[in-house]
Design a protein around this motif. Structure first.
Motif, PDB file in Angstrom:
ATOM      1  N   HIS A  40       0.821  -1.210   0.000  1.00  0.00           N
ATOM      2  CA  HIS A  40       0.000   0.000   0.000  1.00  0.00           C
ATOM      3  C   HIS A  40       0.854   1.258   0.000  1.00  0.00           C
ATOM      4  CE1 HIS A  40      -3.153  -2.888   0.978  1.00  0.00           C
ATOM      5  NE2 HIS A  40      -3.944  -2.014   0.404  1.00  0.00           N
ATOM      6  N   GLY A  41       1.965   1.220   0.699  1.00  0.00           N
ATOM      7  CA  GLY A  41       2.880   2.366   0.667  1.00  0.00           C
ATOM      8  C   GLY A  41       3.425   2.595  -0.734  1.00  0.00           C
ATOM      9  N   THR A  42       3.746   1.522  -1.427  1.00  0.00           N
ATOM     10  CA  THR A  42       4.248   1.631  -2.802  1.00  0.00           C
ATOM     11  C   THR A  42       3.181   2.211  -3.713  1.00  0.00           C
ATOM     12  OG1 THR A  42       5.684  -0.288  -2.445  1.00  0.00           O
ATOM     13  CG2 THR A  42       5.288   0.345  -4.725  1.00  0.00           C
ATOM     14  N   ILE A  43       1.975   1.694  -3.613  1.00  0.00           N
ATOM     15  CA  ILE A  43       0.873   2.154  -4.463  1.00  0.00           C
ATOM     16  C   ILE A  43       0.551   3.624  -4.216  1.00  0.00           C
ATOM     17  CG2 ILE A  43      -1.614   1.899  -4.891  1.00  0.00           C
ATOM     18  CD1 ILE A  43      -1.226  -1.123  -4.294  1.00  0.00           C
ATOM     19  N   ASP A  91       8.761   9.604  -6.687  1.00  0.00           N
ATOM     20  CA  ASP A  91       9.532   8.445  -7.144  1.00  0.00           C
ATOM     21  C   ASP A  91      10.445   7.900  -6.046  1.00  0.00           C
ATOM     22  OD1 ASP A  91       8.432   8.380  -9.676  1.00  0.00           O
ATOM     23  OD2 ASP A  91      10.030   9.582 -10.579  1.00  0.00           O
ATOM     24  N   ASN A  92      11.055   8.799  -5.274  1.00  0.00           N
ATOM     25  CA  ASN A  92      11.964   8.369  -4.216  1.00  0.00           C
ATOM     26  C   ASN A  92      11.230   7.540  -3.163  1.00  0.00           C
ATOM     27  OD1 ASN A  92      14.462   8.236  -2.826  1.00  0.00           O
ATOM     28  ND2 ASN A  92      13.846   9.949  -1.523  1.00  0.00           N
ATOM     29  N   HIS A 102       8.360   5.981  -3.596  1.00  0.00           N
ATOM     30  CA  HIS A 102       7.906   4.765  -4.282  1.00  0.00           C
ATOM     31  C   HIS A 102       9.034   3.726  -4.331  1.00  0.00           C
ATOM     32  CE1 HIS A 102       5.634   2.338  -7.206  1.00  0.00           C
ATOM     33  NE2 HIS A 102       6.809   2.140  -7.767  1.00  0.00           N
ATOM     34  N   GLN A 103      10.218   4.131  -4.711  1.00  0.00           N
ATOM     35  CA  GLN A 103      11.349   3.208  -4.806  1.00  0.00           C
ATOM     36  C   GLN A 103      11.721   2.642  -3.443  1.00  0.00           C
ATOM     37  OE1 GLN A 103      14.320   5.533  -6.842  1.00  0.00           O
ATOM     38  NE2 GLN A 103      13.498   5.051  -8.867  1.00  0.00           N
ATOM     39  N   THR A 104      11.632   3.469  -2.411  1.00  0.00           N
ATOM     40  CA  THR A 104      11.957   3.012  -1.061  1.00  0.00           C
ATOM     41  C   THR A 104      10.977   1.944  -0.593  1.00  0.00           C
ATOM     42  OG1 THR A 104      12.955   5.149  -0.530  1.00  0.00           O
ATOM     43  CG2 THR A 104      12.320   3.754   1.326  1.00  0.00           C
ATOM     44  N   PHE A 105       9.677   2.218  -0.767  1.00  0.00           N
ATOM     45  CA  PHE A 105       8.670   1.216  -0.401  1.00  0.00           C
ATOM     46  C   PHE A 105       8.791  -0.034  -1.254  1.00  0.00           C
ATOM     47  CE2 PHE A 105       6.077   4.531   1.801  1.00  0.00           C
ATOM     48  CZ  PHE A 105       5.841   3.832   2.978  1.00  0.00           C
ATOM     49  N   ASP A 106       9.044   0.129  -2.553  1.00  0.00           N
ATOM     50  CA  ASP A 106       9.159  -1.000  -3.455  1.00  0.00           C
ATOM     51  C   ASP A 106      10.329  -1.908  -3.060  1.00  0.00           C
ATOM     52  OD1 ASP A 106       8.207  -2.412  -5.821  1.00  0.00           O
ATOM     53  OD2 ASP A 106      10.063  -1.731  -6.790  1.00  0.00           O
TER      54      ASP A 106
END
Length: 81
Positions: free
Chosen positions: A23-26, A31-32, A34-38
């Protein structure tokens, strides 16, 4: 608390962490973030897989084979979308 119970708790906790990271990624706004959560999600999924494999090897996590007709039913349902 025996080893099986500890591993079950680890697996459930890890699955919960994966859900939160997904959910954090979504919902990431940059971008930063998103990449961290991913990255955290992928690490957690790897841990979940390792725990599952260890439990499965000890017979603590049994998977049952889905009947072919149920698989076909699901495939047909989504093919019509």
């Amino acid at each position: 608390m025996d080893d099986k119970c500890i591993m079950e708790n680890l697996l459930l906790t890890t699955k919960g962490v994966c859900d939160l990271y997904l959910h954090g990624t979504i919902e990431s706004s940059t971008d930063n973030v998103h990449q961290t959560f991913d990255c955290a999600l992928n690490d957690s999924l790897s841990m979940q897989d390792d725990i599952y494999k260890k439990m499965s090897a000890k017979g603590w996590y049994q998977m049952e084979q889905a009947p072919q007709e149920k698989i076909a039913k699901v495939k047909n349902k989504f093919a019509g979308m």
